[in-house]
Design a protein around this motif. Structure first.
Motif, PDB file in Angstrom:
ATOM      1  N   ARG A   7      35.943  34.375  34.242  1.00 15.53           N
ATOM      2  CA  ARG A   7      36.313  33.498  33.152  1.00 15.53           C
ATOM      3  C   ARG A   7      36.902  32.429  34.149  1.00 15.53           C
ATOM      4  O   ARG A   7      37.851  32.170  34.878  1.00 15.53           O
ATOM      5  CB  ARG A   7      37.807  34.678  32.577  1.00 15.53           C
ATOM      6  CG  ARG A   7      38.918  33.466  31.726  1.00 15.53           C
ATOM      7  CD  ARG A   7      40.140  34.384  31.488  1.00 15.53           C
ATOM      8  NE  ARG A   7      41.191  33.922  30.090  1.00 15.53           N
ATOM      9  CZ  ARG A   7      42.075  33.282  30.651  1.00 15.53           C
ATOM     10  NH1 ARG A   7      42.509  34.233  31.595  1.00 15.53           N
ATOM     11  NH2 ARG A   7      42.999  33.655  29.465  1.00 15.53           N
ATOM     12  N   GLN A   8      37.102  31.320  33.803  1.00 13.97           N
ATOM     13  CA  GLN A   8      37.094  30.344  34.253  1.00 13.97           C
ATOM     14  C   GLN A   8      37.770  29.421  33.597  1.00 13.97           C
ATOM     15  O   GLN A   8      37.705  29.091  32.418  1.00 13.97           O
ATOM     16  CB  GLN A   8      36.182  29.299  34.191  1.00 13.97           C
ATOM     17  CG  GLN A   8      35.241  29.970  35.598  1.00 13.97           C
ATOM     18  CD  GLN A   8      33.887  28.957  36.011  1.00 13.97           C
ATOM     19  OE1 GLN A   8      33.281  28.258  34.574  1.00 13.97           O
ATOM     20  NE2 GLN A   8      33.707  29.183  36.814  1.00 13.97           N
ATOM     21  N   GLU A  24      42.715  30.755  43.101  1.00 12.25           N
ATOM     22  CA  GLU A  24      42.503  29.565  42.491  1.00 12.25           C
ATOM     23  C   GLU A  24      42.968  28.281  43.376  1.00 12.25           C
ATOM     24  O   GLU A  24      43.193  28.444  43.938  1.00 12.25           O
ATOM     25  CB  GLU A  24      44.270  30.143  41.629  1.00 12.25           C
ATOM     26  CG  GLU A  24      44.505  31.317  40.932  1.00 12.25           C
ATOM     27  CD  GLU A  24      46.285  32.185  40.836  1.00 12.25           C
ATOM     28  OE1 GLU A  24      46.664  32.562  39.616  1.00 12.25           O
ATOM     29  OE2 GLU A  24      46.305  31.639  41.599  1.00 12.25           O
ATOM     30  N   TRP A  49      40.983  25.633  33.142  1.00 10.43           N
ATOM     31  CA  TRP A  49      41.702  24.845  33.591  1.00 10.43           C
ATOM     32  C   TRP A  49      43.243  25.001  33.407  1.00 10.43           C
ATOM     33  O   TRP A  49      43.787  25.459  32.275  1.00 10.43           O
ATOM     34  CB  TRP A  49      41.514  23.081  33.454  1.00 10.43           C
ATOM     35  CG  TRP A  49      40.182  22.871  34.006  1.00 10.43           C
ATOM     36  CD1 TRP A  49      39.477  22.512  33.205  1.00 10.43           C
ATOM     37  CD2 TRP A  49      40.427  22.046  35.195  1.00 10.43           C
ATOM     38  NE1 TRP A  49      38.733  21.973  34.522  1.00 10.43           N
ATOM     39  CE2 TRP A  49      39.641  21.753  35.705  1.00 10.43           C
ATOM     40  CE3 TRP A  49      41.265  22.343  36.361  1.00 10.43           C
ATOM     41  CZ2 TRP A  49      38.564  21.774  36.677  1.00 10.43           C
ATOM     42  CZ3 TRP A  49      41.120  21.422  37.943  1.00 10.43           C
ATOM     43  CH2 TRP A  49      39.652  21.709  37.970  1.00 10.43           C
ATOM     44  N   PHE A  66      42.910  24.705  39.324  1.00  9.92           N
ATOM     45  CA  PHE A  66      41.740  25.471  38.237  1.00  9.92           C
ATOM     46  C   PHE A  66      41.535  27.406  38.640  1.00  9.92           C
ATOM     47  O   PHE A  66      41.963  27.092  40.093  1.00  9.92           O
ATOM     48  CB  PHE A  66      40.229  25.058  38.538  1.00  9.92           C
ATOM     49  CG  PHE A  66      38.977  25.506  38.967  1.00  9.92           C
ATOM     50  CD1 PHE A  66      38.791  25.753  37.333  1.00  9.92           C
ATOM     51  CD2 PHE A  66      38.314  26.414  40.138  1.00  9.92           C
ATOM     52  CE1 PHE A  66      37.204  26.326  36.979  1.00  9.92           C
ATOM     53  CE2 PHE A  66      37.265  27.385  39.405  1.00  9.92           C
ATOM     54  CZ  PHE A  66      36.733  26.775  38.473  1.00  9.92           C
ATOM     55  N   GLU A 100      39.362  31.167  38.654  1.00 14.16           N
ATOM     56  CA  GLU A 100      38.458  31.816  37.987  1.00 14.16           C
ATOM     57  C   GLU A 100      38.904  32.949  38.181  1.00 14.16           C
ATOM     58  O   GLU A 100      39.241  33.895  39.406  1.00 14.16           O
ATOM     59  CB  GLU A 100      37.696  32.100  39.188  1.00 14.16           C
ATOM     60  CG  GLU A 100      36.335  31.779  38.295  1.00 14.16           C
ATOM     61  CD  GLU A 100      34.014  31.181  39.325  1.00 14.16           C
ATOM     62  OE1 GLU A 100      34.154  30.505  39.105  1.00 14.16           O
ATOM     63  OE2 GLU A 100      34.660  32.138  40.927  1.00 14.16           O
ATOM     64  N   GLN A 160      34.232  31.672  29.928  1.00 10.54           N
ATOM     65  CA  GLN A 160      34.062  33.314  29.939  1.00 10.54           C
ATOM     66  C   GLN A 160      32.955  33.753  29.795  1.00 10.54           C
ATOM     67  O   GLN A 160      32.586  33.367  28.391  1.00 10.54           O
ATOM     68  CB  GLN A 160      35.073  33.418  28.955  1.00 10.54           C
ATOM     69  CG  GLN A 160      34.980  35.185  29.090  1.00 10.54           C
ATOM     70  CD  GLN A 160      36.894  36.072  28.584  1.00 10.54           C
ATOM     71  OE1 GLN A 160      37.550  34.897  28.936  1.00 10.54           O
ATOM     72  NE2 GLN A 160      36.706  36.842  27.996  1.00 10.54           N
TER      73      GLN A 160
END
Length: 175
Positions: A69-70, A158, A72, A82, A84, A59
């Motif tokens: 913000r990424q 996503e 899993w 995943f 973002e 982030q």
């Protein structure tokens, strides 16, 4: 909020066209995930029957005060997706979005009334994501905006693991 493309797409389906033409074939599990406006983690929970976890990868705040913000989205050690997301800094602070929780759960906990507008569905290649998912096949993804008080709260993309469709039949999308 303009985004750089990190996926080499060979097929993009505007969301509005999916229901008009009904010509897109998706595995049943992916239909549930991609076409649904509800909570992604709750949908994964329904499909897998297991607790879904969020693993925050990164982030960071950009110079323009936008936060990327990424995460899993996982079930035990299996990576299911995943994601973002892109936020204006004041949107996160003002709405108490919690970093280590799913966005949908944060929205519910903070009683924020939102509208999710799915913009497009993609089917394409991403070398980095294929490597992380440990597959050598194209990936499905979707891009959408979450609106709050008639203003965009966040834009989310996503990418879904192909493992969701391995044991599903491929059916046409229907209403």
């Amino acid at each position: 909020m303009l985004r750089r493309k990190r996926v080499i797409e060979f097929y993009e389906i505007p969301y509005s066209e999916v229901y008009k033409n009904k010509t897109v074939s998706l595995p049943i599990a992916l239909q549930l995930i991609i076409m649904n406006n509800g909570s992604l983690t709750q949908n994964f929970n329904s499909i897998t029957g297991k607790k879904i976890q969020i693993h925050l990868i990164k982030q960071k705040t950009q110079k323009n005060q936008e936060i990327i913000r990424q995460v899993w989205i996982k079930e035990n050690l299996h990576k299911l997706a995943f994601a973002e997301s892109y936020w204006k800094k004041n949107n996160i602070q003002k709405n108490n979005i919690i970093n280590n929780k799913p966005i949908g759960q944060s929205i519910i906990l903070n009683e924020i009334d939102v509208y999710k507008e799915i913009k497009s569905i993609h089917y394409g290649y991403s070398y980095n994501l294929e490597k992380k998912f440990k597959v050598n096949t194209p990936l499905w993804s979707r891009k959408y905006t979450i609106w709050y008080n008639k203003k965009p709260l966040t834009i989310i993309q996503e990418f879904f693991s192909i493992c969701l469709s391995k044991n599903s039949n491929t059916n046409r999308i229907t209403n």
